[in-house]
Design a protein around this motif. Sequence first.
Motif, PDB file in Angstrom:
ATOM      1  N   ILE A 153       0.839  -1.205   0.000  1.00 41.79           N
ATOM      2  CA  ILE A 153       0.000   0.000   0.000  1.00 41.79           C
ATOM      3  C   ILE A 153       0.869   1.249   0.000  1.00 41.79           C
ATOM      4  CG2 ILE A 153      -1.657   1.354   1.355  1.00 41.79           C
ATOM      5  CD1 ILE A 153      -2.837  -1.357   2.308  1.00 41.79           C
ATOM      6  N   VAL A 154       1.884   1.270   0.859  1.00 42.98           N
ATOM      7  CA  VAL A 154       2.786   2.429   0.935  1.00 42.98           C
ATOM      8  C   VAL A 154       3.502   2.631  -0.401  1.00 42.98           C
ATOM      9  CG1 VAL A 154       4.853   3.367   2.033  1.00 42.98           C
ATOM     10  CG2 VAL A 154       3.114   2.237   3.420  1.00 42.98           C
ATOM     11  N   ALA A 155       4.010   1.531  -0.982  1.00 41.20           N
ATOM     12  CA  ALA A 155       4.727   1.634  -2.262  1.00 41.20           C
ATOM     13  C   ALA A 155       3.827   2.205  -3.347  1.00 41.20           C
ATOM     14  CB  ALA A 155       5.254   0.255  -2.670  1.00 41.20           C
ATOM     15  N   PHE A 156       2.578   1.748  -3.387  1.00 43.55           N
ATOM     16  CA  PHE A 156       1.629   2.247  -4.390  1.00 43.55           C
ATOM     17  C   PHE A 156       1.404   3.753  -4.223  1.00 43.55           C
ATOM     18  CE2 PHE A 156      -2.784   3.351  -5.489  1.00 43.55           C
ATOM     19  CZ  PHE A 156      -2.766   3.049  -6.851  1.00 43.55           C
ATOM     20  N   VAL A 157       1.167   4.174  -2.973  1.00 44.99           N
ATOM     21  CA  VAL A 157       0.929   5.603  -2.700  1.00 44.99           C
ATOM     22  C   VAL A 157       2.149   6.433  -3.081  1.00 44.99           C
ATOM     23  CG1 VAL A 157       0.543   7.309  -0.871  1.00 44.99           C
ATOM     24  CG2 VAL A 157      -0.773   5.177  -0.886  1.00 44.99           C
ATOM     25  N   MET A 158       3.339   5.965  -2.683  1.00 43.92           N
ATOM     26  CA  MET A 158       4.557   6.742  -2.920  1.00 43.92           C
ATOM     27  C   MET A 158       4.917   6.802  -4.403  1.00 43.92           C
ATOM     28  SD  MET A 158       5.255   8.012  -0.066  1.00 43.92           S
ATOM     29  CE  MET A 158       6.732   8.851  -0.641  1.00 43.92           C
ATOM     30  N   VAL A 159       4.701   5.721  -5.132  1.00 44.44           N
ATOM     31  CA  VAL A 159       4.969   5.746  -6.577  1.00 44.44           C
ATOM     32  C   VAL A 159       4.047   6.747  -7.266  1.00 44.44           C
ATOM     33  CG1 VAL A 159       4.800   4.414  -8.717  1.00 44.44           C
ATOM     34  CG2 VAL A 159       5.950   3.430  -6.730  1.00 44.44           C
ATOM     35  N   CYS A 160       2.785   6.796  -6.844  1.00 43.22           N
ATOM     36  CA  CYS A 160       1.848   7.771  -7.424  1.00 43.22           C
ATOM     37  C   CYS A 160       2.306   9.202  -7.150  1.00 43.22           C
ATOM     38  CB  CYS A 160       0.446   7.559  -6.840  1.00 43.22           C
ATOM     39  SG  CYS A 160      -0.355   6.036  -7.376  1.00 43.22           S
ATOM     40  N   VAL A 161       2.875   9.442  -5.968  1.00 43.74           N
ATOM     41  CA  VAL A 161       3.287  10.790  -5.577  1.00 43.74           C
ATOM     42  C   VAL A 161       4.605  11.201  -6.245  1.00 43.74           C
ATOM     43  CG1 VAL A 161       4.044  12.208  -3.616  1.00 43.74           C
ATOM     44  CG2 VAL A 161       2.046  10.719  -3.385  1.00 43.74           C
ATOM     45  N   THR A 162       5.529  10.252  -6.398  1.00 44.53           N
ATOM     46  CA  THR A 162       6.896  10.610  -6.814  1.00 44.53           C
ATOM     47  C   THR A 162       7.296  10.054  -8.176  1.00 44.53           C
ATOM     48  OG1 THR A 162       7.897   8.641  -5.781  1.00 44.53           O
ATOM     49  CG2 THR A 162       7.607  10.578  -4.382  1.00 44.53           C
ATOM     50  N   ARG A 163       6.343   9.604  -8.988  1.00 41.89           N
ATOM     51  CA  ARG A 163       6.704   8.888 -10.220  1.00 41.89           C
ATOM     52  C   ARG A 163       7.602   9.716 -11.147  1.00 41.89           C
ATOM     53  NH1 ARG A 163       1.311  10.041 -10.347  1.00 41.89           N
ATOM     54  NH2 ARG A 163       0.538  11.333 -12.065  1.00 41.89           N
ATOM     55  N   THR A 164       7.391  11.024 -11.231  1.00 39.60           N
ATOM     56  CA  THR A 164       8.225  11.853 -12.102  1.00 39.60           C
ATOM     57  C   THR A 164       9.654  11.924 -11.581  1.00 39.60           C
ATOM     58  OG1 THR A 164       6.295  13.199 -12.719  1.00 39.60           O
ATOM     59  CG2 THR A 164       8.473  14.116 -13.167  1.00 39.60           C
ATOM     60  N   ASP A 165       9.814  12.216 -10.291  1.00 37.53           N
ATOM     61  CA  ASP A 165      11.145  12.285  -9.691  1.00 37.53           C
ATOM     62  C   ASP A 165      11.832  10.921  -9.704  1.00 37.53           C
ATOM     63  OD1 ASP A 165      10.820  14.976  -9.163  1.00 37.53           O
ATOM     64  OD2 ASP A 165      10.016  14.637  -7.155  1.00 37.53           O
ATOM     65  N   LEU A 166      11.036   9.865  -9.505  1.00 36.65           N
ATOM     66  CA  LEU A 166      11.598   8.515  -9.508  1.00 36.65           C
ATOM     67  C   LEU A 166      12.204   8.173 -10.866  1.00 36.65           C
ATOM     68  CD1 LEU A 166      11.967   5.830  -7.968  1.00 36.65           C
ATOM     69  CD2 LEU A 166       9.664   5.178  -8.723  1.00 36.65           C
ATOM     70  N   LYS A 167      11.524   8.588 -11.932  1.00 39.47           N
ATOM     71  CA  LYS A 167      12.021   8.334 -13.286  1.00 39.47           C
ATOM     72  C   LYS A 167      13.322   9.116 -13.533  1.00 39.47           C
ATOM     73  CE  LYS A 167       8.869   8.123 -16.401  1.00 39.47           C
ATOM     74  NZ  LYS A 167       7.832   8.516 -17.389  1.00 39.47           N
ATOM     75  N   GLU A 168      13.365  10.361 -13.057  1.00 42.34           N
ATOM     76  CA  GLU A 168      14.557  11.184 -13.263  1.00 42.34           C
ATOM     77  C   GLU A 168      15.762  10.656 -12.483  1.00 42.34           C
ATOM     78  OE1 GLU A 168      13.543  15.141 -12.199  1.00 42.34           O
ATOM     79  OE2 GLU A 168      12.237  15.498 -13.940  1.00 42.34           O
ATOM     80  N   GLU A 169      15.526  10.156 -11.294  1.00 44.22           N
ATOM     81  CA  GLU A 169      16.629   9.750 -10.422  1.00 44.22           C
ATOM     82  C   GLU A 169      16.936   8.260 -10.525  1.00 44.22           C
ATOM     83  OE1 GLU A 169      16.649  11.406  -6.431  1.00 44.22           O
ATOM     84  OE2 GLU A 169      15.126  12.880  -7.010  1.00 44.22           O
ATOM     85  N   TRP A 170      16.235   7.537 -11.400  1.00 47.99           N
ATOM     86  CA  TRP A 170      16.412   6.098 -11.495  1.00 47.99           C
ATOM     87  C   TRP A 170      17.853   5.666 -11.801  1.00 47.99           C
ATOM     88  CZ3 TRP A 170      14.756   1.874  -9.689  1.00 47.99           C
ATOM     89  CH2 TRP A 170      15.123   0.655 -10.263  1.00 47.99           C
ATOM     90  N   PRO A 171      18.602   6.355 -12.694  1.00 47.30           N
ATOM     91  CA  PRO A 171      19.993   5.928 -12.939  1.00 47.30           C
ATOM     92  C   PRO A 171      20.834   5.865 -11.662  1.00 47.30           C
ATOM     93  CG  PRO A 171      19.296   7.473 -14.623  1.00 47.30           C
ATOM     94  CD  PRO A 171      18.210   7.467 -13.587  1.00 47.30           C
TER      95      PRO A 171
ATOM     96  N   GLY B   2      14.915  12.677  -0.642  1.00 51.58           N
ATOM     97  CA  GLY B   2      14.302  11.922   0.444  1.00 51.58           C
ATOM     98  C   GLY B   2      13.055  11.166   0.033  1.00 51.58           C
ATOM     99  N   MET B   3      12.196  11.786  -0.738  1.00 43.65           N
ATOM    100  CA  MET B   3      10.937  11.148  -1.144  1.00 43.65           C
ATOM    101  C   MET B   3      11.194   9.966  -2.076  1.00 43.65           C
ATOM    102  SD  MET B   3       8.383  12.693   0.348  1.00 43.65           S
ATOM    103  CE  MET B   3       6.875  12.650  -0.610  1.00 43.65           C
ATOM    104  N   VAL B   4      12.133  10.121  -3.007  1.00 39.41           N
ATOM    105  CA  VAL B   4      12.477   9.012  -3.909  1.00 39.41           C
ATOM    106  C   VAL B   4      13.141   7.891  -3.120  1.00 39.41           C
ATOM    107  CG1 VAL B   4      13.963   8.321  -5.838  1.00 39.41           C
ATOM    108  CG2 VAL B   4      12.614  10.429  -5.989  1.00 39.41           C
ATOM    109  N   PHE B   5      14.007   8.253  -2.199  1.00 42.09           N
ATOM    110  CA  PHE B   5      14.667   7.267  -1.340  1.00 42.09           C
ATOM    111  C   PHE B   5      13.638   6.422  -0.601  1.00 42.09           C
ATOM    112  CE2 PHE B   5      16.433   6.418   2.969  1.00 42.09           C
ATOM    113  CZ  PHE B   5      17.444   5.546   2.611  1.00 42.09           C
ATOM    114  N   PHE B   6      12.660   7.077   0.022  1.00 39.80           N
ATOM    115  CA  PHE B   6      11.616   6.361   0.758  1.00 39.80           C
ATOM    116  C   PHE B   6      10.756   5.516  -0.178  1.00 39.80           C
ATOM    117  CE2 PHE B   6       7.286   6.483   2.804  1.00 39.80           C
ATOM    118  CZ  PHE B   6       7.571   5.512   3.753  1.00 39.80           C
TER     119      PHE B   6
END
Length: 305
Positions: free
Chosen positions: A53-71, A191-195
């Motif tokens: 549940i937490v992962a789903f919520v956080m991916v929805c919130v940070t998906r843009t930053d997550l894509k940028e910081e994925w490398p 921090g948000m992407v890390f979490f």
Amino acid sequence: MAFAASLFRQHVFGNAFLLLILTTLMWGGNTVAGRLAIGEVSPMAVVSLRWFIVAFVMVCVTRTDLKEEWPLVRTNLGRLILMATFGFTGFNTLFYIAAHHTTAVNLGIIQGAMPVLVLIGAVLTFGVRVRALQVLGILITLAGVAMVAAQGDLQLLLNLSVNPGDGIMLIACLFYACYTLSLRARPKISGMVFFTVLSIIAALTSLPGFFYELATHTLQMPTPKGWLIVLYISLFPSSLAQIFFMRGVELIGPSRTGVFINLVPIFAAGLAILILGEPFHTHHAIALVLVLGGIWLSERKASPK
């Protein structure tokens, strides 16, 4: 709507003390939720559902930053897997197992010793120098934890007979202390992407335990009350509290923020008495004073010369 959002950022999200008090209140409530979950949902079902549940919520919130910081995430994936496994999956698995064998008051007081365990780990791992006052604080805090584990009976300690739930909770705290120490070399991602990444890993690494319960016929999916408990754990101690804590660090720094963790055993004990009707014995009061007093001593700064 814009005015309300601005008001929230200014008076709530900009107020470190309010955010950190709410954080520790939610973490204290987690100990009560762990006890309420008994008979409503099995431990590994709680852990697995919580992190999905937490992962789903956080991916929805940070998906843009997550894509940028994925490398950068990908190059540090091994370290992140270890951090999530110890700090999130391991700690929470042992926490909810311990909740089946001890009281919420005990869980909160033992959890309150975590800052001292981190200090001990910093000395052993990084060679951090400690003052005599810090050593005294460590010994006093450990005495408080020992009193809880022995239920106030010195003879139990002498006979090395400890409540299994308290022992499991102490191991859980050691897991989280290892995670906390590893934050010193945390990858340079936001921090948000890390979490978000840690919550995704925690969800995946919780599956072996989930399937173990399934294979041994001990898995219990949530009842209606169990779903309310899982949702509370997922949205408040696991998500909002983590975000509020990170924001608190941004506003007043990590050292001042860490002091607020001392409120967790107080809130845990208070909520356990109010909600669960658990007894609060004399040895609990003495242990609470020892734990908080030991932490206060260990965190005192040296007087300027």
